[in-house]
Design a protein around this motif. Sequence first.
Motif, short mmCIF file in Angstrom:
data_model
loop_
_atom_site.label_atom_id
_atom_site.label_comp_id
_atom_site.label_asym_id
_atom_site.label_seq_id
_atom_site.Cartn_x
_atom_site.Cartn_y
_atom_site.Cartn_z
N GLU A 239 0.83 -1.20 0.00
CA GLU A 239 0.00 0.00 0.00
C GLU A 239 0.87 1.25 0.00
O GLU A 239 0.63 2.19 -0.79
CB GLU A 239 -0.91 -0.01 1.22
N PHE A 240 1.88 1.29 0.86
CA PHE A 240 2.70 2.48 1.00
C PHE A 240 3.51 2.76 -0.27
O PHE A 240 3.46 3.86 -0.84
CB PHE A 240 3.63 2.34 2.20
N PHE A 241 4.26 1.75 -0.72
CA PHE A 241 5.11 1.98 -1.88
C PHE A 241 4.31 2.00 -3.18
O PHE A 241 4.73 2.66 -4.15
CB PHE A 241 6.24 0.96 -1.92
N GLY A 242 3.18 1.32 -3.19
CA GLY A 242 2.31 1.43 -4.37
C GLY A 242 1.84 2.86 -4.57
O GLY A 242 1.79 3.36 -5.71
N ALA A 243 1.51 3.54 -3.46
CA ALA A 243 1.09 4.95 -3.55
C ALA A 243 2.24 5.83 -4.00
O ALA A 243 2.05 6.77 -4.80
CB ALA A 243 0.55 5.40 -2.20
N LEU A 244 3.47 5.56 -3.50
CA LEU A 244 4.63 6.36 -3.92
C LEU A 244 4.91 6.17 -5.41
O LEU A 244 5.23 7.13 -6.12
CB LEU A 244 5.86 5.96 -3.11
N VAL A 245 4.81 4.94 -5.88
CA VAL A 245 5.05 4.68 -7.30
C VAL A 245 4.04 5.42 -8.16
O VAL A 245 4.39 6.06 -9.16
CB VAL A 245 4.99 3.16 -7.59
N ALA A 246 2.76 5.37 -7.77
CA ALA A 246 1.72 6.07 -8.53
C ALA A 246 1.98 7.58 -8.53
O ALA A 246 1.81 8.25 -9.56
CB ALA A 246 0.36 5.77 -7.93
N ASP A 247 2.41 8.10 -7.39
CA ASP A 247 2.68 9.54 -7.30
C ASP A 247 3.85 9.93 -8.21
O ASP A 247 3.79 10.96 -8.91
CB ASP A 247 3.00 9.91 -5.85
N ARG A 248 4.91 9.11 -8.22
CA ARG A 248 6.09 9.47 -9.02
C ARG A 248 5.85 9.26 -10.51
O ARG A 248 6.47 9.93 -11.33
CB ARG A 248 7.30 8.65 -8.58
N ARG A 249 4.96 8.35 -10.86
CA ARG A 249 4.61 8.23 -12.28
C ARG A 249 3.90 9.50 -12.76
O ARG A 249 4.14 9.96 -13.88
CB ARG A 249 3.70 7.02 -12.49
N ALA A 250 3.07 10.05 -11.89
CA ALA A 250 2.32 11.25 -12.27
C ALA A 250 3.14 12.52 -12.12
O ALA A 250 2.98 13.47 -12.89
CB ALA A 250 1.05 11.35 -11.41
N ASP A 251 4.06 12.52 -11.12
CA ASP A 251 4.82 13.73 -10.82
C ASP A 251 6.27 13.35 -10.50
O ASP A 251 6.66 13.29 -9.33
CB ASP A 251 4.18 14.47 -9.64
N PRO A 252 7.10 13.06 -11.51
CA PRO A 252 8.48 12.61 -11.27
C PRO A 252 9.29 13.65 -10.50
O PRO A 252 9.11 14.86 -10.67
CB PRO A 252 9.04 12.42 -12.69
N ARG A 253 10.21 13.13 -9.65
CA ARG A 253 11.11 13.99 -8.88
C ARG A 253 12.53 13.47 -9.04
O ARG A 253 12.78 12.53 -9.79
CB ARG A 253 10.68 14.03 -7.41
N ASP A 254 13.45 14.04 -8.30
CA ASP A 254 14.85 13.62 -8.38
C ASP A 254 15.11 12.53 -7.35
O ASP A 254 15.79 12.74 -6.34
CB ASP A 254 15.77 14.82 -8.15
N ASP A 255 14.55 11.35 -7.58
CA ASP A 255 14.76 10.22 -6.68
C ASP A 255 14.72 8.93 -7.49
O ASP A 255 14.36 8.91 -8.67
CB ASP A 255 13.75 10.21 -5.54
N LEU A 256 15.10 7.82 -6.84
CA LEU A 256 15.23 6.56 -7.54
C LEU A 256 13.87 5.99 -7.96
O LEU A 256 13.77 5.35 -9.01
CB LEU A 256 15.98 5.55 -6.66
N ILE A 257 12.83 6.18 -7.15
CA ILE A 257 11.52 5.69 -7.56
C ILE A 257 11.08 6.36 -8.86
O ILE A 257 10.57 5.69 -9.77
CB ILE A 257 10.47 5.91 -6.45
N SER A 258 11.30 7.65 -8.98
CA SER A 258 10.97 8.35 -10.23
C SER A 258 11.80 7.80 -11.38
O SER A 258 11.28 7.59 -12.49
CB SER A 258 11.22 9.85 -10.08
N ALA A 259 13.09 7.56 -11.13
CA ALA A 259 13.96 7.03 -12.19
C ALA A 259 13.50 5.65 -12.63
O ALA A 259 13.47 5.34 -13.83
CB ALA A 259 15.40 6.98 -11.70
N LEU A 260 13.11 4.80 -11.68
CA LEU A 260 12.61 3.48 -12.03
C LEU A 260 11.29 3.58 -12.80
O LEU A 260 11.04 2.80 -13.73
CB LEU A 260 12.40 2.64 -10.76
#
Length: 429
Positions: free
Chosen positions: A217-238
């Motif tokens: 639940e936690f990381f699924g939400a972070l992944v969805a957020d970074r797909r929509a709004d990429p930042r300078d972090d590894l989740i966004s890069a992935l």
Amino acid sequence: MTATATGPEGPAPTDAATPIAPAGGISAEVLGQAVIDSFDPAWRHDPYRAYGILRAAGTFLPGPLGTSLVPGYAECAAILADPVWSHAEESELLHPASDVELPGSFLWMEPPDHTRLRGLVSRAFTPRTIEATRPTARRVVDELLDRALAVGELDLIEDFAYPLPLTMICELLGVPASEHAAVRRMSAGIARGLDPDDLLSPAELAERTAAVGEFREFFGALVADRRADPRDDLISALAQVHAEGDRLTTTEMLGTLLILVVAGHETTVNLIGNGVLALMRNPDQLDALRRAPELALPAVEEMLRFDPPAQVTTRTARGEVTVAGRVFTPGEAVILVLGSANRDPRAFDEADRFRIDRYAGGARVNRHLALGMGLHYCLGAPLVRLEVSEALRAVATRLTGITLLADPPPYRPNIVVRGMSALPVRVAG
């Protein structure tokens, strides 16, 4: 089958091995007890005595869960390096009745899926990305030691070994500081749950179920957020990485994050603890590191060999294969006792001696097996080396005194990812 083994902390239930026909003049009773002790939480502080008996008894020994135990270096290295041996069946082997599915990870895959996913992840998890974390590592290490020196005593696990890799991986991934404690809680629950289900209590199984659900639940939400709004972090890069039109799915990203957070974080915590404990027990080696802080990186390699955080792993034969004269048929599984292989005197001179210069100066020494070999060599190895070498360099140069307050210190019951639950020390600067 469950037997009762007695260690210095009292009797503890553990999974018993099948009958063994030992070699080398070792009685079946002595060897049987050594197999039990190898997996007994009461002996987590020192499994190496039992490992020595396993190595003396034979190359392949009947073990728990219908497997063969492999305690020797040459055989473990041969199996790790040969792609006919699969890691994909580990979850089914250790958790056959579990209704909890860990997110799909290339750690438990074989080619072509493993090749595809590891290739995609490697495009985001680059050497440049890792090296860019060095200033953060130095800052966090200095802040933690500042606090410790102000007090004079600390639990090196709770106050140093846990916060460093936790802060590092969370900042690298882009996890908000307010959520670091939650990530640690999930990580601990899942790490304990990596042990065989038969060795876990109902409460530990329930904790794993809850931790996996919270992780998804936690990381699924972070992944969805970074797909929509990429930042300078590894989740966004992935989330943004792609090759020839191929991208990581959300499930594949969660599996990758599970490796980085659980396998990477928990093993680094234990490596720091094990390594500093070895330095305190070998003051001549601590003095050598103080005189030559550039030995910090070779010291990390020796710590990985001498007392690795990952003590065992499994492999299953995908085809008929011969190792050291024994023929394995498809479906036969082995437990590679990495902690034993790394202390094999046939592979390492003075195997039970801790020497921080063992891997220094291009010395011709066998590779330790703590980070694996072949297809499944640890993807996060460079990050582990960076974090732990920075920690060691600071401990050696900033602490003029460090005294162990409990020996042996208490250990967590974990078998797969082994480490201390506390390491109380007194420090001076």
